[in-house]
Design an enzyme around this catalytic site. Structure first.
Site, PDB file in Angstrom:
ATOM      1  N   MET A 258       1.392  -1.174   0.224  1.00 19.43           N
ATOM      2  CA  MET A 258       0.236  -0.035  -0.434  1.00 19.43           C
ATOM      3  C   MET A 258       1.125   1.530   0.262  1.00 19.43           C
ATOM      4  SD  MET A 258      -3.588  -0.913   2.268  1.00 19.43           S
ATOM      5  CE  MET A 258      -2.842  -0.387   3.145  1.00 19.43           C
ATOM      6  N   GLY A 259       2.065   0.935  -0.425  1.00 19.99           N
ATOM      7  CA  GLY A 259       2.591   2.108  -0.831  1.00 19.99           C
ATOM      8  C   GLY A 259       3.530   2.911   0.360  1.00 19.99           C
TER       9      GLY A 259
ATOM     10  N   HIS B  41       8.554  -3.438   3.868  1.00 23.59           N
ATOM     11  CA  HIS B  41       8.662  -4.011   2.636  1.00 23.59           C
ATOM     12  C   HIS B  41       9.983  -4.485   1.328  1.00 23.59           C
ATOM     13  CE1 HIS B  41       5.883  -0.328   3.806  1.00 23.59           C
ATOM     14  NE2 HIS B  41       4.684  -1.821   3.081  1.00 23.59           N
TER      15      HIS B  41
ATOM     16  N   GLN C 232       5.423 -11.534   7.374  1.00 23.40           N
ATOM     17  CA  GLN C 232       4.806 -12.125   9.256  1.00 23.40           C
ATOM     18  C   GLN C 232       4.930 -11.195  10.042  1.00 23.40           C
ATOM     19  OE1 GLN C 232       4.713 -15.208   9.666  1.00 23.40           O
ATOM     20  NE2 GLN C 232       4.483 -14.913  12.317  1.00 23.40           N
TER      21      GLN C 232
ATOM     22  N   ASP D 179       1.947  -9.199   9.466  1.00 27.37           N
ATOM     23  CA  ASP D 179       0.692  -8.834   9.240  1.00 27.37           C
ATOM     24  C   ASP D 179       0.440 -11.009   9.481  1.00 27.37           C
ATOM     25  OD1 ASP D 179      -0.409  -6.966   9.432  1.00 27.37           O
ATOM     26  OD2 ASP D 179       1.239  -6.348   7.375  1.00 27.37           O
TER      27      ASP D 179
ATOM     28  N   ARG E 272       2.383   2.697   9.924  1.00 29.17           N
ATOM     29  CA  ARG E 272       1.303   3.221  10.737  1.00 29.17           C
ATOM     30  C   ARG E 272       2.274   4.192  11.869  1.00 29.17           C
ATOM     31  NH1 ARG E 272      -2.538  -0.480   9.247  1.00 29.17           N
ATOM     32  NH2 ARG E 272      -4.248   0.869   8.601  1.00 29.17           N
TER      33      ARG E 272
HETATM   34  O1  PAF Z   1      -0.304  -5.900   3.973  1.00 31.41           O
HETATM   35  C1  PAF Z   1      -0.214  -5.146   2.689  1.00 31.41           C
HETATM   36  O2  PAF Z   1       0.082  -3.598   2.640  1.00 31.41           O
HETATM   37  C2  PAF Z   1      -1.754  -5.068   2.393  1.00 31.41           C
HETATM   38  O3  PAF Z   1      -3.326  -5.498   3.691  1.00 31.41           O
HETATM   39  C3  PAF Z   1      -1.809  -5.744   0.423  1.00 31.41           C
HETATM   40  C4  PAF Z   1      -1.685  -6.978   0.883  1.00 31.41           C
HETATM   41  C5  PAF Z   1      -0.893  -5.299   0.265  1.00 31.41           C
HETATM   42  C6  PAF Z   1      -3.272  -5.785   0.308  1.00 31.41           C
HETATM   43  O4  PAF Z   1      -3.611  -4.555   0.552  1.00 31.41           O
END
Ligand code: PAF
Length: 278
Positions: free
Chosen positions: A27-28, A34, A145, A147, A184
């Site tokens: 989600m950027g 990431h 992991q 999430d 966040r």
């Molecule tokens: O983990 C995230 O950033 C989001 O839940 C995902 C997997 C990109 C789906 O929108």
């Protein structure tokens, strides 16, 4: 690196890619977590596709969709540096055109933990991830992991719907003081940022107790709860000691792999974290 928005452009770019293709959905507002997913995809695959889409359907009306942090030019620079081949940045209208009415729901394992506190969240996640899988057609897809339930739900969906790909779950990336990386975290003021280290401290306290022989799930939950309660700025939403596959709360003694997890508020900011203990 090719940056595309339209679905047709994405499909054309996808056709040019060497197999195998790894997908990193995001989600950027990218951070080292990431980038570790991108690095894993780069290591495993000939081509890497990243997506940046703040998916409105996984936010409830009272959540932070409009204030969710965004910085597309910085994200693109980071992805280029990491050697990503294609970035797809669809708009909400592309993902959910007028008249849209199709949803993907994974049942049991979407219900506890995050699912119980964020009704509809996983329906939004699984729907958008299914659409990303269909559009990009990767052989591998990378999730963190951090999430843990999201990863389990997506893995279940990929199996149940016969997506011909492997879901790879990469370790949580942490700041030096243990705070799990999250977009966040940028909402936290300096005092809250300092206080937020309590999540990892609580998980570690339970892990240490387990290493010393504590086997009662209830006691492990109590240790996590009591650690969180030492931090005045932290407001605990839940702690859990659950089966790593079922995500069902354990009531007696733990055996095998167990997921310790929690959600904690600092002001309006809600953070989650987890570890797996054995
Ligand atoms: O983990 C995230 O950033 C989001 O839940 C995902 C997997 C990109 C789906 O929108």
């Amino acid at each position: 690196m090719k940056v595309v928005t339209d679905l047709e452009e994405l499909r054309a770019a996808r056709k040019q890619l060497a197999e195998q293709v790894g997908l990193v959905p995001t989600m950027g507002y990218l951070h080292a977590g990431h980038l570790s997913l991108v690095a894993a995809a780069r290591r495993d695959c000939a081509s890497v596709v990243a997506t940046i889409f703040v998916n409105p359907t996984q936010f409830s009306p009272e959540e932070d969709l409009t204030s969710y942090p965004r910085d597309l030019s910085r994200d693109l620079a980071l992805l280029e540096e990491e050697g990503v081949d294609v970035v797809w940045t669809p708009t909400p209208e592309i993902m959910y055109p007028p008249g849209y009415q199709t949803w993907v729901t994974v049942e049991e394992i979407s219900l506890p933990l995050e699912g119980a506190r964020r009704p509809g969240h996983f329906r939004g996640v699984t729907t958008v991830v299914a659409k990303l899988f269909n559009a990009v057609q990767p052989q591998y897809a990378y999730f963190g992991q951090k999430d843990a339930q999201q990863a389990a739900v997506i893995r279940r969906m990929a199996l149940d719907l016969n997506f011909p790909l492997e879901v790879i779950v990469c370790p949580t990336v942490r700041e030096a003081d243990g705070l799990a990386m999250s977009s966040r975290n940028t909402y936290l003021n300096p005092q809250e940022r300092q206080a937020a280290t309590v999540l990892f401290r609580a998980l570690r306290a339970a892990q240490t107790a387990c290493n010393k022989g504590e086997r009662h799930a209830k006691k492990l939950r109590l240790i996590m709860r009591q650690t969180i309660e030492t931090e005045p700025l932290a407001k605990l939403q839940y702690v859990s000691c659950a089966g790593v596959l079922t995500l069902q709360e354990i009531e007696g003694e733990i055996t095998g792999e167990v997921l310790l997890s929690m959600a904690v508020f600092f002001g309006k900011t809600r953070l989650i974290d987890n570890i797996v203990i054995n």
